[in-house]
Design an enzyme around this catalytic site. Structure first.
Site, PDB file in Angstrom:
ATOM      1  N   SER A   1      10.104 -24.420  -2.221  1.00 32.81           N
ATOM      2  CA  SER A   1       9.462 -25.454  -3.023  1.00 32.81           C
ATOM      3  C   SER A   1       7.985 -25.092  -3.103  1.00 32.81           C
ATOM      4  O   SER A   1       7.461 -24.378  -2.238  1.00 32.81           O
ATOM      5  CB  SER A   1       9.635 -26.820  -2.352  1.00 32.81           C
ATOM      6  OG  SER A   1       8.753 -27.780  -2.913  1.00 32.81           O
ATOM      7  N   THR A   2       7.333 -25.594  -4.145  1.00 39.12           N
ATOM      8  CA  THR A   2       5.872 -25.502  -4.166  1.00 39.12           C
ATOM      9  C   THR A   2       5.291 -26.041  -2.860  1.00 39.12           C
ATOM     10  O   THR A   2       4.319 -25.502  -2.326  1.00 39.12           O
ATOM     11  CB  THR A   2       5.314 -26.322  -5.346  1.00 39.12           C
ATOM     12  OG1 THR A   2       5.727 -25.719  -6.566  1.00 39.12           O
ATOM     13  CG2 THR A   2       3.795 -26.393  -5.306  1.00 39.12           C
TER      14      THR A   2
ATOM     15  N   GLU B   1     -33.333 -15.593   1.498  1.00 39.58           N
ATOM     16  CA  GLU B   1     -33.306 -16.737   0.583  1.00 39.58           C
ATOM     17  C   GLU B   1     -31.910 -16.879  -0.025  1.00 39.58           C
ATOM     18  O   GLU B   1     -31.368 -17.990  -0.136  1.00 39.58           O
ATOM     19  CB  GLU B   1     -34.350 -16.550  -0.521  1.00 39.58           C
ATOM     20  CG  GLU B   1     -35.784 -16.643  -0.036  1.00 39.58           C
ATOM     21  CD  GLU B   1     -36.790 -16.237  -1.094  1.00 39.58           C
ATOM     22  OE1 GLU B   1     -37.979 -16.549  -0.930  1.00 39.58           O
ATOM     23  OE2 GLU B   1     -36.402 -15.584  -2.092  1.00 39.58           O
TER      24      GLU B   1
ATOM     25  N   THR C   1     -42.526 -23.807  19.883  1.00 39.67           N
ATOM     26  CA  THR C   1     -41.643 -24.970  19.877  1.00 39.67           C
ATOM     27  C   THR C   1     -42.335 -26.069  19.090  1.00 39.67           C
ATOM     28  O   THR C   1     -43.561 -26.198  19.144  1.00 39.67           O
ATOM     29  CB  THR C   1     -41.345 -25.461  21.307  1.00 39.67           C
ATOM     30  OG1 THR C   1     -42.572 -25.811  21.956  1.00 39.67           O
ATOM     31  CG2 THR C   1     -40.630 -24.384  22.124  1.00 39.67           C
ATOM     32  N   HIS C   2     -41.560 -26.833  18.321  1.00 35.04           N
ATOM     33  CA  HIS C   2     -42.127 -27.829  17.402  1.00 35.04           C
ATOM     34  C   HIS C   2     -43.068 -27.164  16.394  1.00 35.04           C
ATOM     35  O   HIS C   2     -43.981 -27.796  15.879  1.00 35.04           O
ATOM     36  CB  HIS C   2     -42.888 -28.918  18.164  1.00 35.04           C
ATOM     37  CG  HIS C   2     -42.067 -29.640  19.179  1.00 35.04           C
ATOM     38  ND1 HIS C   2     -41.417 -30.822  18.921  1.00 35.04           N
ATOM     39  CD2 HIS C   2     -41.794 -29.343  20.479  1.00 35.04           C
ATOM     40  CE1 HIS C   2     -40.773 -31.223  20.006  1.00 35.04           C
ATOM     41  NE2 HIS C   2     -40.974 -30.338  20.960  1.00 35.04           N
TER      42      HIS C   2
ATOM     43  N   THR D   1       2.157 -26.567  -8.181  1.00 33.88           N
ATOM     44  CA  THR D   1       3.403 -26.262  -8.888  1.00 33.88           C
ATOM     45  C   THR D   1       3.186 -25.244 -10.000  1.00 33.88           C
ATOM     46  O   THR D   1       4.011 -24.338 -10.210  1.00 33.88           O
ATOM     47  CB  THR D   1       4.009 -27.551  -9.479  1.00 33.88           C
ATOM     48  OG1 THR D   1       4.278 -28.460  -8.409  1.00 33.88           O
ATOM     49  CG2 THR D   1       5.287 -27.262 -10.240  1.00 33.88           C
TER      50      THR D   1
ATOM     51  N   LYS E   1     -46.328  -8.938  -5.366  1.00 30.74           N
ATOM     52  CA  LYS E   1     -45.723  -9.903  -4.457  1.00 30.74           C
ATOM     53  C   LYS E   1     -44.292  -9.489  -4.123  1.00 30.74           C
ATOM     54  O   LYS E   1     -43.516  -9.121  -5.001  1.00 30.74           O
ATOM     55  CB  LYS E   1     -45.724 -11.288  -5.084  1.00 30.74           C
ATOM     56  CG  LYS E   1     -45.441 -12.428  -4.112  1.00 30.74           C
ATOM     57  CD  LYS E   1     -45.704 -13.770  -4.803  1.00 30.74           C
ATOM     58  CE  LYS E   1     -45.653 -14.925  -3.820  1.00 30.74           C
ATOM     59  NZ  LYS E   1     -44.285 -15.158  -3.358  1.00 30.74           N
TER      60      LYS E   1
ATOM     61  N   SER F   1     -42.353 -11.608  -8.014  1.00 32.54           N
ATOM     62  CA  SER F   1     -42.938 -12.601  -8.912  1.00 32.54           C
ATOM     63  C   SER F   1     -43.073 -12.047 -10.313  1.00 32.54           C
ATOM     64  O   SER F   1     -43.348 -10.856 -10.499  1.00 32.54           O
ATOM     65  CB  SER F   1     -44.314 -13.044  -8.398  1.00 32.54           C
ATOM     66  OG  SER F   1     -44.958 -13.890  -9.326  1.00 32.54           O
TER      67      SER F   1
END
Length: 466
Positions: free
Chosen positions: A140-141, A331, A187-188, A101, A324, A318
């Protein structure tokens, strides 16, 4: 009273309003009531709501309910907002009165004041255009806010799908260039059969395009609006033909296939269409999280990680370790995806929080969707431009890992059987010697023949039985 303020009056009494403000008393009260997040309304949402006011004025004029000169002044004021002017006059916090509103009145008051000044009147003196009686006529709202949320999402949707498509295109470009670059599959997180860089990246492109298609499929549902339902879906105080005329005006203003819902009450009770959109955003965020994790793993190193790809350096990595460089863009994309998942959870909670004729959680629900769409759009675009473009594949590292993988023993299954191939794998793992050397030593095939077998298996996925 300080000359920096003017006094306006509403049903609760008098209240000070900044003298130079285009908004009025109800907005000023809301600013005082809700010092919550410090975040003002989303820009696309402001524009969407102004378009609704413009469409309503046109529909009411066509029905003979709104005098033409007043309708024209309302349209002109709305057009200024649509064009990007006066957005700093929308000052109500995103966490505000239920249903929105406060924002609805913020829009009504700004448009009324702009219209009145254009007609020779003064700010805060709502003659001849009144915020409720004229700007909010037939509305109306409860029907304008859910409609504005849908319109804002429709405005943002192409930006998000285009960002996903551009990322998909970039992955596709890399995939084509590296179609025959053999690498070790995993895999894994363990050595597996050989594949190619091209196949890995083509899969990313495919999934991102599918995410964009899923989002695009929501568009028709967002275009179905409940404007004209008024306060409870009954159409109270709306002009004959208003629903159809207002929808047609919005379709022309937005370029979207806007149409009235078959059930106007449903569009203010249920936020299911918006939840459906949030589902698609969540899926894209989940897939992007997984892809970002892969990119960070593949770029790990440079000496002690996988190092199969090199991402363009965009900043020092870094404050203590010289030289680095970190995969900061992916990320960042991970972090954004997690925030987007949080917004999706908020949308879900608020979707189920509707009661009887109305879901009063709409302001925060809309804000969560807007954030999710904007954040994901910007993050995907930034990662594409600053990291995918310029990515390099370390083909030598890929080749080295391929021939170190004990997963290559799988290629012997069709020629010497699973059990014998397992013995070769064990010997390779124990001794550290490549499978190709052990195969040649046992007289199974030459190293050159084994190398050809590896390439054939990685690129084509099939090998001849021997």
């Amino acid at each position: 009273m300080d000359k920096k303020f003017r006094i306006e009056k509403d049903s609760l009494g008098e209240f000070p309003v900044p003298a130079d403000a285009w908004y009025g008393v109800q907005t000023a009260r809301a600013v005082a009531n809700f010092p919550i997040s410090g975040r003002r309304p989303d820009r696309d949402f402001i524009v969407a709501h102004a378009r609704i006011k413009r469409a309503a004025a046109a529909a009411n004029e066509a029905a003979g309910w709104l005098e033409s000169r007043l309708a024209e002044s309302i349209r002109a004021a709305a057009d200024a907002i649509i064009a990007g002017r006066h957005h700093d006059e929308f000052v109500v916090d995103r966490f505000q009165a239920g249903a929105g509103t406060s924002h609805n009145m913020n829009t009504n008051e700004v448009i009324a004041n702009l219209a009145n000044v254009a007609l020779g009147g003064s700010r805060g003196v709502y003659k001849p255009v009144h915020p409720n009686d004229h700007v909010n006529m037939g509305q109306s709202t409860n029907d304008t806010i859910p409609t504005a949320i849908r319109l804002a999402c429709l405005a943002k949707l192409p930006k998000l799908t285009q960002a996903l498509e551009r990322m998909a295109q970039e992955y596709g470009r890399i995939a084509a260039a590296e179609a025959n670059t053999v690498k070790s599959g995993r895999t894994h997180l363990q050595d597996a059969v050989p594949t190619t860089v091209g196949r890995e990246f083509a899969a990313h492109a495919y999934i991102l395009r599918r995410c964009a298609q899923n989002l695009e499929a929501v568009r028709p549902r967002l275009a179905e609006i409940g404007l004209g339902g008024s306060a409870a879906g009954t159409g109270l105080n709306t002009a004959p033909g208003y629903v159809e005329r207002a929808a047609a005006e919005l379709a022309q203003l937005t370029g979207e296939p806007i149409r009235p819902s078959a059930d106007l009450a449903a569009q203010m009770q249920s936020m299911g269409d918006l939840q459906h959109l949030s589902n698609g955003i969540r899926l894209a965020a989940l897939e992007l999280t997984r892809i970002s994790n892969d990119m960070r793993l593949l770029a790990s190193g440079p000496r002690t990680g996988l190092g199969e790809i090199e991402l363009p350096p965009v900043q020092p990595g870094s404050s203590i370790m010289p030289g680095k460089v970190n995969p900061v863009m992916f990320e960042m994309l991970n972090q954004v995806c997690y925030q987007v998942l949080g917004q999706d959870a908020a949308v879900a909670y608020m979707t189920q929080a509707g009661q009887l004729e109305l879901n009063v959680m709409m302001p925060a629900l809309g804000s969560a969707l807007f954030d999710a769409m904007d954040w994901l759009t910007n993050a995907v675009a930034a990662a594409t431009e600053k990291n995918l473009k310029g990515l390099k594949v370390n083909r030598e590292r890929c080749r080295e890992y391929t021939h170190l993988s004990v997963g290559l023993a799988t290629l012997l299954n069709t020629s010497i059987g699973y059990a014998a191939a397992a013995e070769v794998a064990k010997e390779s793992e124990k001794s550290g010697r490549p499978v190709r050397e052990i195969v040649a030593e046992k007289g199974l095939m030459t190293t050159a023949a084994f190398d050809r077998l590896v390439e054939q298996a990685a690129v084509d996925g099939n090998i001849e039985r021997r």
